[in-house]
Design a protein around this motif. Structure first.
Motif, PDB file in Angstrom:
ATOM      1  N   SER A 127      -3.851  11.442  -7.317  1.00  0.00           N
ATOM      2  CA  SER A 127      -3.101  10.772  -6.087  1.00  0.00           C
ATOM      3  C   SER A 127      -3.382  11.980  -5.012  1.00  0.00           C
ATOM      4  O   SER A 127      -3.683  13.049  -5.162  1.00  0.00           O
ATOM      5  CB  SER A 127      -1.729  11.122  -6.843  1.00  0.00           C
ATOM      6  OG  SER A 127      -1.388  10.282  -7.818  1.00  0.00           O
ATOM      7  N   PRO A 128      -3.110  11.477  -3.689  1.00  0.00           N
ATOM      8  CA  PRO A 128      -3.408  12.125  -2.718  1.00  0.00           C
ATOM      9  C   PRO A 128      -2.198  13.137  -2.233  1.00  0.00           C
ATOM     10  O   PRO A 128      -1.163  12.885  -2.585  1.00  0.00           O
ATOM     11  CB  PRO A 128      -3.340  10.995  -1.557  1.00  0.00           C
ATOM     12  CG  PRO A 128      -2.566   9.935  -2.029  1.00  0.00           C
ATOM     13  CD  PRO A 128      -2.737   9.986  -3.484  1.00  0.00           C
ATOM     14  N   LEU A 166      -4.006   4.222  -4.310  1.00  0.00           N
ATOM     15  CA  LEU A 166      -3.627   5.901  -4.519  1.00  0.00           C
ATOM     16  C   LEU A 166      -2.080   5.891  -4.245  1.00  0.00           C
ATOM     17  O   LEU A 166      -1.661   6.776  -4.680  1.00  0.00           O
ATOM     18  CB  LEU A 166      -4.369   6.646  -3.788  1.00  0.00           C
ATOM     19  CG  LEU A 166      -5.859   6.612  -3.836  1.00  0.00           C
ATOM     20  CD1 LEU A 166      -6.519   7.584  -2.749  1.00  0.00           C
ATOM     21  CD2 LEU A 166      -6.212   7.225  -5.288  1.00  0.00           C
ATOM     22  N   GLY A 167      -1.652   4.754  -3.729  1.00  0.00           N
ATOM     23  CA  GLY A 167      -0.120   4.936  -3.169  1.00  0.00           C
ATOM     24  C   GLY A 167       0.291   5.968  -2.145  1.00  0.00           C
ATOM     25  O   GLY A 167      -0.674   6.407  -1.626  1.00  0.00           O
ATOM     26  N   ALA A 168       1.320   6.136  -1.976  1.00  0.00           N
ATOM     27  CA  ALA A 168       1.900   7.148  -0.849  1.00  0.00           C
ATOM     28  C   ALA A 168       1.426   8.394  -1.145  1.00  0.00           C
ATOM     29  O   ALA A 168       1.551   8.992  -2.423  1.00  0.00           O
ATOM     30  CB  ALA A 168       3.288   6.915  -0.615  1.00  0.00           C
ATOM     31  N   ASP A 210       3.086   5.610   4.195  1.00  0.00           N
ATOM     32  CA  ASP A 210       1.946   4.508   4.092  1.00  0.00           C
ATOM     33  C   ASP A 210       1.359   4.666   2.797  1.00  0.00           C
ATOM     34  O   ASP A 210       0.964   5.830   2.157  1.00  0.00           O
ATOM     35  CB  ASP A 210       0.904   4.790   5.149  1.00  0.00           C
ATOM     36  CG  ASP A 210       1.227   4.056   6.551  1.00  0.00           C
ATOM     37  OD1 ASP A 210       2.367   3.239   6.291  1.00  0.00           O
ATOM     38  OD2 ASP A 210       0.564   3.930   7.352  1.00  0.00           O
ATOM     39  N   ASP A 211       0.826   3.577   2.122  1.00  0.00           N
ATOM     40  CA  ASP A 211       0.150   3.411   0.832  1.00  0.00           C
ATOM     41  C   ASP A 211      -1.421   3.966   1.298  1.00  0.00           C
ATOM     42  O   ASP A 211      -1.839   3.212   2.330  1.00  0.00           O
ATOM     43  CB  ASP A 211       0.336   2.471   0.047  1.00  0.00           C
ATOM     44  CG  ASP A 211       1.432   2.317  -0.532  1.00  0.00           C
ATOM     45  OD1 ASP A 211       2.047   3.385  -0.934  1.00  0.00           O
ATOM     46  OD2 ASP A 211       1.940   1.110  -0.837  1.00  0.00           O
ATOM     47  N   PHE A 212      -2.175   4.752   0.556  1.00  0.00           N
ATOM     48  CA  PHE A 212      -3.533   4.855   0.839  1.00  0.00           C
ATOM     49  C   PHE A 212      -4.572   4.224  -0.448  1.00  0.00           C
ATOM     50  O   PHE A 212      -4.091   3.927  -1.420  1.00  0.00           O
ATOM     51  CB  PHE A 212      -3.808   6.438   0.720  1.00  0.00           C
ATOM     52  CG  PHE A 212      -3.273   6.923   1.974  1.00  0.00           C
ATOM     53  CD1 PHE A 212      -3.940   7.011   2.960  1.00  0.00           C
ATOM     54  CD2 PHE A 212      -2.075   7.580   1.896  1.00  0.00           C
ATOM     55  CE1 PHE A 212      -3.429   7.901   4.173  1.00  0.00           C
ATOM     56  CE2 PHE A 212      -1.313   8.217   3.042  1.00  0.00           C
ATOM     57  CZ  PHE A 212      -2.143   8.399   4.347  1.00  0.00           C
ATOM     58  N   GLN A 213      -5.779   3.741   0.395  1.00  0.00           N
ATOM     59  CA  GLN A 213      -6.610   3.294  -0.910  1.00  0.00           C
ATOM     60  C   GLN A 213      -7.786   3.833  -0.377  1.00  0.00           C
ATOM     61  O   GLN A 213      -8.196   4.029   0.652  1.00  0.00           O
ATOM     62  CB  GLN A 213      -6.722   1.677  -0.437  1.00  0.00           C
ATOM     63  CG  GLN A 213      -5.538   0.906  -0.726  1.00  0.00           C
ATOM     64  CD  GLN A 213      -5.740  -0.635   0.088  1.00  0.00           C
ATOM     65  OE1 GLN A 213      -6.422  -0.694   0.758  1.00  0.00           O
ATOM     66  NE2 GLN A 213      -4.894  -1.427  -0.765  1.00  0.00           N
ATOM     67  N   SER A 236      -3.192   1.177   3.437  1.00  0.00           N
ATOM     68  CA  SER A 236      -2.926  -0.126   2.891  1.00  0.00           C
ATOM     69  C   SER A 236      -2.968  -1.333   4.032  1.00  0.00           C
ATOM     70  O   SER A 236      -2.920  -2.647   4.040  1.00  0.00           O
ATOM     71  CB  SER A 236      -1.820  -0.592   2.297  1.00  0.00           C
ATOM     72  OG  SER A 236      -0.739   0.032   2.881  1.00  0.00           O
ATOM     73  N   ALA A 237      -2.568  -0.700   5.535  1.00  0.00           N
ATOM     74  CA  ALA A 237      -2.300  -1.562   6.562  1.00  0.00           C
ATOM     75  C   ALA A 237      -3.706  -1.922   7.338  1.00  0.00           C
ATOM     76  O   ALA A 237      -3.830  -2.470   8.265  1.00  0.00           O
ATOM     77  CB  ALA A 237      -1.413  -1.064   7.479  1.00  0.00           C
TER      78      ALA A 237
END
Length: 260
Positions: free
Chosen positions: A94-95, A247-249, A228-231, A158-159
């Motif tokens: 996870s980040p 990865l989620g937030a 923000d959620d990350f990918q 995610s955006a």
């Protein structure tokens, strides 16, 4: 007789014009079809979606070979774009968000490229297990040694926002022929072994006072929200449709890496 010749000539000219118009229309139709196909590919969903903390396999397939025995790279085929054939097993953490590269655990040389002042660093750890992977001969020929480019582990929100990979930590690869700044992003792990890669991405949060190396404010930076959620986008040349890792937030760290 002259009138007949003129009529015949006019008919031939008209036929030629019609043929030319037909060819032009056909070429336009082909162009539009190509554009539609490109748009269809561009909006295609990822070929696979993985989750943070869960191991998954990236399998490199053999490429076609031309008449001279050289591998033919196909940017549309993810499995043939990987730097290896065989299986690499990957687990992405996870980040975590840090205030600086040093806090994120990256040693930054004074003369190296650095993130804009005021930026944050998003760090992830990648456990890379070589199950039975072999580096492609074309990659060895180009880079000077078995290697893979960690730049393939892209990052976006995610955006759709993009985060620049600027910092890397991995076992050094002997024999890389690239200069020092480029070789920082290369890694390799032998069969039966597992290596830990750490990658730092530049993230600019709303409210950050980002500036360039001269201290001038930058208006071109892309801002993201802390929640923000990350990918992670596993990219081998064409990002649209490439596999992603959800990865989620990010977790915001209040202490340097290693002191958690």
């Amino acid at each position: 007789m002259t009138s007949k010749r003129l009529n015949k000539g006019a008919f031939i000219c008209l036929a030629v014009c019609l043929i030319c118009v037909g060819v032009l229309v056909a070429s336009r139709m082909v162009e539009f079809i190509k554009r539609d196909d490109a748009q269809e590919v561009k909006s295609s969903p990822p070929i696979a979606t993985y989750q943070a903390g869960v191991p998954f396999d990236l399998v490199g397939d053999a490429r076609e070979v031309d008449s001279k025995g050289n591998e033919v790279w196909d940017p549309w085929d993810f499995s043939r774009g990987l730097d290896w054939t065989g299986t690499m097993r990957v687990t992405v953490s996870s980040p975590v968000l840090y205030d600086s590269p040093q806090d994120a655990g990256f040693a930054v040389a004074p003369d190296s490229a650095d993130a804009p002042a005021g930026s944050h660093i998003l760090a992830v750890d990648v456990a890379l297990e070589n199950v039975d992977a072999v580096c492609r001969k074309s990659v060895i020929s180009e880079n000077g040694a078995p290697s893979l480019n960690m730049m393939m582990f892209g990052m976006r929100t995610s955006a759709g926002g993009y985060c620049e990979a600027l910092y890397f930590f991995a076992p050094e690869v002997d024999g890389i022929t690239w200069d020092e700044s480029k070789s920082m992003s290369y890694a390799w792990v032998d069969q039966g072994s597992t290596a830990r890669l750490r990658i730092g991405y530049v993230v600019n949060l709303a409210g950050d006072s980002t500036s360039d190396a001269r201290g001038s404010s930058r208006s071109d930076v892309e801002l993201v929200a802390p929640d923000d959620d990350f990918q992670m986008v596993l990219d081998t040349g064409w990002t649209d449709g490439a596999p992603i890792v959800e990865l989620g937030a990010a977790t915001v760290s209040e202490v340097p890496h290693g002191a958690e």
